[in-house]
Enzyme design. Structure first.
Site, short mmCIF file in Angstrom:
data_model
loop_
_atom_site.label_atom_id
_atom_site.label_comp_id
_atom_site.label_asym_id
_atom_site.label_seq_id
_atom_site.Cartn_x
_atom_site.Cartn_y
_atom_site.Cartn_z
N LYS A 22 31.22 29.29 47.70
CA LYS A 22 31.52 29.65 46.31
C LYS A 22 33.01 29.97 46.16
O LYS A 22 33.67 29.47 45.24
CB LYS A 22 30.70 30.90 45.92
CG LYS A 22 31.18 31.56 44.65
CD LYS A 22 30.37 32.79 44.30
CE LYS A 22 30.80 34.08 44.93
NZ LYS A 22 31.95 34.76 44.30
N ASN A 23 33.54 30.80 47.07
CA ASN A 23 34.91 31.28 46.88
C ASN A 23 35.97 30.23 47.21
O ASN A 23 37.16 30.47 47.01
CB ASN A 23 35.13 32.56 47.68
CG ASN A 23 34.39 33.73 47.05
OD1 ASN A 23 33.89 33.62 45.92
ND2 ASN A 23 34.32 34.85 47.76
N CYS A 128 35.36 46.04 37.48
CA CYS A 128 34.06 45.45 37.79
C CYS A 128 33.35 46.42 38.71
O CYS A 128 33.90 47.44 39.10
CB CYS A 128 34.20 44.08 38.41
SG CYS A 128 34.74 44.11 40.08
N ARG A 133 40.26 46.67 40.44
CA ARG A 133 40.77 45.31 40.60
C ARG A 133 41.87 44.95 39.59
O ARG A 133 41.67 44.16 38.66
CB ARG A 133 39.62 44.31 40.56
CG ARG A 133 38.59 44.61 41.64
CD ARG A 133 37.44 43.66 41.64
NE ARG A 133 37.73 42.43 42.35
CZ ARG A 133 36.87 41.41 42.43
NH1 ARG A 133 35.73 41.46 41.81
NH2 ARG A 133 37.19 40.33 43.10
N ASP A 318 33.24 41.04 52.19
CA ASP A 318 32.05 40.41 51.59
C ASP A 318 30.85 40.39 52.54
O ASP A 318 29.77 39.94 52.16
CB ASP A 318 32.38 38.97 51.15
CG ASP A 318 33.31 38.93 49.96
OD1 ASP A 318 33.52 39.97 49.33
OD2 ASP A 318 33.83 37.84 49.64
N ARG A 410 24.50 34.38 41.51
CA ARG A 410 25.93 34.07 41.40
C ARG A 410 26.45 33.43 42.68
O ARG A 410 27.41 32.67 42.64
CB ARG A 410 26.74 35.35 41.12
CG ARG A 410 26.52 35.91 39.73
CD ARG A 410 27.48 37.05 39.48
NE ARG A 410 28.77 36.71 40.07
CZ ARG A 410 29.56 37.56 40.71
NH1 ARG A 410 29.23 38.81 40.86
NH2 ARG A 410 30.71 37.15 41.22
C1 EPZ Z 1 38.40 37.46 46.47
O1 EPZ Z 1 38.55 38.32 45.35
C2 EPZ Z 1 36.93 37.09 46.51
N1 EPZ Z 1 36.57 36.43 45.27
C3 EPZ Z 1 36.09 38.34 46.72
O2 EPZ Z 1 34.74 37.95 46.84
C4 EPZ Z 1 36.54 39.03 48.02
O3 EPZ Z 1 35.81 40.23 48.17
C5 EPZ Z 1 38.03 39.32 47.96
O4 EPZ Z 1 38.77 38.09 47.69
C6 EPZ Z 1 38.58 39.91 49.26
O5 EPZ Z 1 38.31 39.04 50.31
C7 EPZ Z 1 36.74 35.11 45.15
O6 EPZ Z 1 37.29 34.43 46.02
C8 EPZ Z 1 36.24 34.46 43.90
P1 EPZ Z 1 41.84 40.25 46.28
P2 EPZ Z 1 39.99 38.68 44.81
O7 EPZ Z 1 42.82 39.95 45.20
O8 EPZ Z 1 40.88 37.53 45.01
C9 EPZ Z 1 43.81 44.42 45.11
C10 EPZ Z 1 32.43 38.02 46.36
O9 EPZ Z 1 31.53 38.86 46.55
N2 EPZ Z 1 44.66 43.74 44.10
O10 EPZ Z 1 42.08 39.69 47.62
O11 EPZ Z 1 39.81 39.21 43.45
C11 EPZ Z 1 42.34 44.43 44.76
O12 EPZ Z 1 42.03 45.43 43.81
C12 EPZ Z 1 33.80 38.44 45.87
O13 EPZ Z 1 32.30 36.79 46.53
C13 EPZ Z 1 45.65 44.46 43.49
O14 EPZ Z 1 45.86 45.65 43.76
O15 EPZ Z 1 40.37 39.87 45.78
C14 EPZ Z 1 41.72 44.66 46.11
O16 EPZ Z 1 41.77 46.02 46.43
C15 EPZ Z 1 33.88 39.87 45.47
N3 EPZ Z 1 46.41 43.82 42.53
C16 EPZ Z 1 42.66 43.91 47.06
O17 EPZ Z 1 43.87 43.70 46.32
C17 EPZ Z 1 46.22 42.52 42.20
O18 EPZ Z 1 46.95 42.01 41.34
C18 EPZ Z 1 42.16 42.54 47.50
O19 EPZ Z 1 41.69 41.83 46.38
C19 EPZ Z 1 45.21 41.79 42.86
C20 EPZ Z 1 44.44 42.43 43.82
#
Ligand code: EPZ
Length: 431
Positions: A22-23, A128, A133, A318, A410
């Protein structure tokens, strides 16, 4: 609302085909916005998030078609689809709140839209279930590439009328989504972009492979430093979605918990080494084969193991909930620390309904293994939390009903069918 009913206590034995990730599929689909030619994606899983993104892309003017319903590989039939996406004309550069609020990854359209069209207006995704996030890294990074950004009325408005310019950007924190977005945006920027402290997740490398097949010049994806030489335009391409490492790890943990012997067909061990190492430490056997990964555990109990989530190649957030499910029946105490999201322990209360002993101390869950769990009605709260309840339900004595199954839909393709094919007593109850 659909529910899943499980009667626990059966070992899992047989073969589970692993779906496309998915991701990985989601950012690959979004990459179609970068070209007016057709992007063909093979091995796309049939999931609610994929269907939702198809609708969101349609709003921007992306046409899609499906090539056949089935995909034949190594003699086996999977239900993966080949989808064609064509963004000949972008008819709308706005991604409205009602669409973006339903799926955070749809915010990522901001990168390709501003790179190709010089403007994008994308709703802030909001919080969320797993945490706040924020999107600060996307904003900082796009500004570094020369975009003017305003945040107004809940929308991020990015403008680069004369195009984006390459630059060096050091991510202050590792972010998968912001890495996807800046990498996509930089493909059409003038000059060279260097992204440092980039996410190394295999899904980032899969996206770079796709962008390069479309004519981009990207090197280093999958490492912390990614270099992108901007090009004038991108073309169509055909790319295969990598197997889902989270689905792989989930079913491996299910077998480690129930016992049994299952081939995870099509799984790639190199995509989840740290999780497989941990599963081995719990006492299960992991055997890479030509067809995928075989997971086996017989008689011996489950050993407790401490884990801390981390960006790739560390233990994935995850898989944290599923691992906690496994640890609820370990022979002793384990500590599970979540470092990526601040609120990803909602499964704790629900696992407790099955008889698990878990206490929370800040970002660490201390799990005191019990010798048996007992089935109960439980509530799914997010995608990975829900599947941890399914795993625990498979190992629990008696009947477990998992409510709010739409979370599972999902991200897990044909979950009941895959598990019942291995001897689990599991069914969906509609309504
Ligand atoms: C991706 O989310 C995945 N989603 C998530 O999978 C996964 O948990 C996550 O990466 C971490 O591996 C998809 O690929 C669609 P991040 P993403 O930006 O990209 C912070 C699932 O269950 N952050 O790497 O949204 C954020 O809050 C999902 O399939 C900021 O602070 O995650 C988090 O603490 C859930 N500012 C950390 O970075 C920003 O602008 C990592 O989030 C962006 C992120």
């Amino acid at each position: 609302m659909d529910r899943i009913r499980i009667v626990g206590g059966q070992e899992l034995t047989g073969t589970i085909p692993i779906s496309g990730a998915k991701n990985a599929a989601l950012p690959l689909m979004i990459a179609a916005l970068l070209t007016d030619e057709t992007l063909t994606l093979e091995n796309v899983p049939h999931l609610a998030d994929v269907e939702r993104l198809i609708r969101i892309l349609g709003n921007h003017g992306v046409d899609y078609s499906v090539n056949g319903k089935r995909d034949h590989q190594n003699g086996a039939t999977s239900y993966a689809r080949t989808l064609n996406f064509t963004a000949r004309d972008i008819v709308d550069t706005t991604a409205p709140y009602d669409l973006v609020s339903k799926m955070r990854a749809s915010f990522w359209v901001i990168g390709p839209l501003v790179a190709r069209m010089g403007e994008a207006k994308v709703s802030l995704p909001g919080g969320c279930a797993i945490g706040t996030r924020p999107v600060d890294l996307f904003i900082d990074g796009l500004q570094a590439l020369g975009a003017d950004i305003d945040v107004d009325n809940g929308y991020v408005i990015a403008k680069a009328r004369k195009g984006l310019r390459g630059n060096r950007y050091v991510f202050p924190k590792v972010s998968v989504g912001a890495t996807h977005v800046l990498m996509m945006a930089a493909t059409l920027a003038r000059g060279e972009t260097v992204l440092e402290n980039a996410a190394c997740e295999p899904e980032v490398a899969n996206l770079a492979e796709c962008l390069n097949a479309m004519g981009a010049k990207i090197s280093g994806a999958g490492t912390p430093t990614i270099t992108i030489e901007g090009v004038d335009g991108l073309s169509g391409a055909s790319v295969r979605v990598i197997p889902d490492r989270i689905e792989t790890g989930t079913y491996a943990m299910a077998v480690a918990m129930t016992g049994g012997d299952v081939l995870l067909e099509g799984a790639r061990p190199d995509l989840l080494e740290s999780a497989l190492d941990v599963i081995v430490q719990t006492g299960a056997e992991i055997i890479p084969t030509n067809e995928g990964i075989r997971v086996r555990r017989n008689g011996a109990g489950i050993a407790p193991v401490d884990v801390t989530t981390a960006p790739f190649p560390g233990f994935p957030t995850d898989l944290q909930a599923q691992f906690m499910g496994l640890m609820t029946m370990a022979r002793g105490k384990s500590r599970i620390t979540e470092t990526i999201f601040e609120n990803r322990f909602m499964h704790v209360q629900e696992l407790a309904r099955l008889g698990a002993h878990i206490t929370l101390s800040g970002q660490t869950a201390i799990v005191e293994g019990v010798s048996k769990l007992k089935g109960a009605p439980v509530m799914a709260t997010d995608l990975r939390a829900s599947v941890s309840l399914v795993i625990a339900g498979l190992a629990a004595e008696g009947e477990t009903t998992v409510n709010r199954v739409y979370h599972l839909d999902r991200g897990f393709e044909r979950l009941e069918e895959k598990l019942s094919g291995c001897g689990a007593v599991i069914e969906r109850i509609s309504g």
